[in-house]
Design a protein around this motif. Structure first.
Motif, short mmCIF file in Angstrom:
data_model
loop_
_atom_site.label_atom_id
_atom_site.label_comp_id
_atom_site.label_asym_id
_atom_site.label_seq_id
_atom_site.Cartn_x
_atom_site.Cartn_y
_atom_site.Cartn_z
N THR A 65 31.27 91.80 6.48
CA THR A 65 30.96 91.15 7.74
C THR A 65 29.74 90.23 7.64
O THR A 65 29.55 89.39 8.52
CB THR A 65 30.71 92.19 8.85
OG1 THR A 65 29.68 93.07 8.44
CG2 THR A 65 31.99 92.98 9.13
N SER A 66 28.97 90.35 6.57
CA SER A 66 27.78 89.50 6.42
C SER A 66 28.15 88.03 6.21
O SER A 66 27.32 87.15 6.35
CB SER A 66 26.90 89.99 5.27
OG SER A 66 27.55 89.79 4.03
N LYS A 67 29.41 87.75 5.90
CA LYS A 67 29.87 86.37 5.69
C LYS A 67 30.13 85.63 7.00
O LYS A 67 30.36 84.43 6.99
CB LYS A 67 31.17 86.37 4.87
CG LYS A 67 31.04 86.86 3.46
CD LYS A 67 32.41 86.81 2.80
CE LYS A 67 32.37 87.31 1.37
NZ LYS A 67 33.70 87.27 0.75
N TYR A 68 30.13 86.34 8.11
CA TYR A 68 30.54 85.76 9.39
C TYR A 68 29.44 85.88 10.42
O TYR A 68 28.64 86.81 10.39
CB TYR A 68 31.81 86.46 9.89
CG TYR A 68 32.90 86.49 8.84
CD1 TYR A 68 33.65 85.36 8.56
CD2 TYR A 68 33.16 87.65 8.11
CE1 TYR A 68 34.64 85.37 7.58
CE2 TYR A 68 34.15 87.67 7.14
CZ TYR A 68 34.87 86.53 6.87
OH TYR A 68 35.84 86.55 5.90
N ASN A 69 29.43 84.93 11.38
CA ASN A 69 28.41 85.00 12.43
C ASN A 69 29.01 84.86 13.84
O ASN A 69 28.27 84.78 14.81
CB ASN A 69 27.34 83.93 12.21
CG ASN A 69 27.86 82.51 12.29
OD1 ASN A 69 29.05 82.27 12.48
ND2 ASN A 69 26.97 81.55 12.13
N GLU A 70 30.35 84.81 13.93
CA GLU A 70 30.99 84.72 15.23
C GLU A 70 32.27 85.55 15.29
O GLU A 70 32.94 85.72 14.27
CB GLU A 70 31.39 83.26 15.55
CG GLU A 70 30.27 82.40 16.03
CD GLU A 70 30.75 81.03 16.50
OE1 GLU A 70 29.94 80.11 16.44
OE2 GLU A 70 31.91 80.88 16.92
N VAL A 71 32.57 86.02 16.48
CA VAL A 71 33.88 86.60 16.77
C VAL A 71 34.58 85.56 17.63
O VAL A 71 34.05 85.11 18.65
CB VAL A 71 33.74 87.94 17.53
CG1 VAL A 71 35.10 88.46 17.94
CG2 VAL A 71 33.02 88.97 16.67
N THR A 72 35.76 85.15 17.19
CA THR A 72 36.47 84.05 17.85
C THR A 72 37.83 84.52 18.35
O THR A 72 38.56 85.20 17.63
CB THR A 72 36.66 82.87 16.86
OG1 THR A 72 35.37 82.48 16.37
CG2 THR A 72 37.32 81.69 17.52
N ILE A 73 38.16 84.16 19.58
CA ILE A 73 39.48 84.43 20.15
C ILE A 73 40.26 83.13 20.03
O ILE A 73 39.85 82.09 20.56
CB ILE A 73 39.38 84.87 21.64
CG1 ILE A 73 38.45 86.08 21.79
CG2 ILE A 73 40.77 85.17 22.19
CD1 ILE A 73 38.82 87.32 21.00
N TYR A 74 41.39 83.22 19.31
CA TYR A 74 42.13 82.01 18.94
C TYR A 74 43.62 82.20 19.21
O TYR A 74 44.18 83.25 18.90
CB TYR A 74 41.89 81.72 17.45
CG TYR A 74 42.49 80.45 16.94
CD1 TYR A 74 41.90 79.22 17.19
CD2 TYR A 74 43.66 80.48 16.17
CE1 TYR A 74 42.45 78.04 16.69
CE2 TYR A 74 44.21 79.31 15.66
CZ TYR A 74 43.60 78.09 15.93
OH TYR A 74 44.14 76.93 15.43
N CYS A 75 44.25 81.18 19.78
CA CYS A 75 45.69 81.21 19.99
C CYS A 75 46.35 80.54 18.79
O CYS A 75 46.24 79.32 18.61
CB CYS A 75 46.06 80.47 21.28
SG CYS A 75 47.84 80.48 21.60
N ASP A 76 46.99 81.34 17.95
CA ASP A 76 47.61 80.83 16.73
C ASP A 76 48.73 79.83 17.04
O ASP A 76 48.89 78.83 16.34
CB ASP A 76 48.16 81.98 15.88
CG ASP A 76 47.07 82.78 15.18
OD1 ASP A 76 45.91 82.33 15.15
OD2 ASP A 76 47.39 83.86 14.65
N LYS A 77 49.49 80.10 18.08
CA LYS A 77 50.65 79.26 18.41
C LYS A 77 50.22 77.87 18.90
O LYS A 77 50.77 76.85 18.49
CB LYS A 77 51.52 79.96 19.46
CG LYS A 77 52.91 79.39 19.58
CD LYS A 77 53.76 80.31 20.45
CE LYS A 77 55.23 79.94 20.30
NZ LYS A 77 56.08 80.88 21.02
#
Length: 152
Positions: free
Chosen positions: A129-141
């Motif tokens: 998890t140290s590689k990331y700094n955000e949690v993102t909600i994304y619509c793949d479609k």
């Protein structure tokens, strides 16, 4: 005189053997010191690895993006991602990602997210998890970011 030469020879031989043995002890001490030093290095490496493995708690509040709504809190603790007080706009294919500055292409897709379930938990075992700094909600479609939470 023959006896003195023999005695002297025996003395020289025993002195050489004794000094040689002392040299070996010194080498053993050096080897032991080197081994202790190597062991300290290994202990330090293991402690660093333990620190890396233990997730520090990080959290952030979601912010809506691209005309969509996302709210709530994202928390990473004990190798788990927890969404609390979560709600988002309805989407056909919503997923939660760990990203670096919102970069979906290089992010880590975690799982499908339920847009109206307030409490959700996702396992992050085996993810650094140290590689990331955000949690993102994304619509793949639709290829649209609904919102993200900057982790601190």
């Amino acid at each position: 005189m023959g006896l003195t030469k023999t005695t002297l020879g025996a003395f020289a031989l025993s002195t050489s053997l004794l000094l040689g043995a002392c040299g070996n002890d010194d080498m053993k001490k050096d080897e032991n010191m080197e081994t202790k030093s190597e062991m300290k290095d290994k202990d330090m490496d293991m402690k660093k690895e333990d620190m890396k493995d233990k997730d520090m708690m990080m959290s952030g509040m979601f912010k809506s993006m691209n005309g969509e709504k996302v709210k709530g809190k994202a928390t990473i603790k004990d190798h788990k991602l927890m969404l609390t007080d979560f709600k988002s706009s309805k989407g056909p294919d919503l997923h939660v990602y760990l990203t670096k500055d919102g970069d979906i292409k290089n992010g880590m897709k975690i799982d499908e997210v339920d847009y109206d379930k307030m409490e959700q938990t996702f396992d992050l075992k085996d993810i650094d998890t140290s590689k990331y700094n955000e949690v993102t909600i994304y619509c793949d479609k639709a290829h649209v970011t609904f919102g993200s939470a900057m982790l601190k």
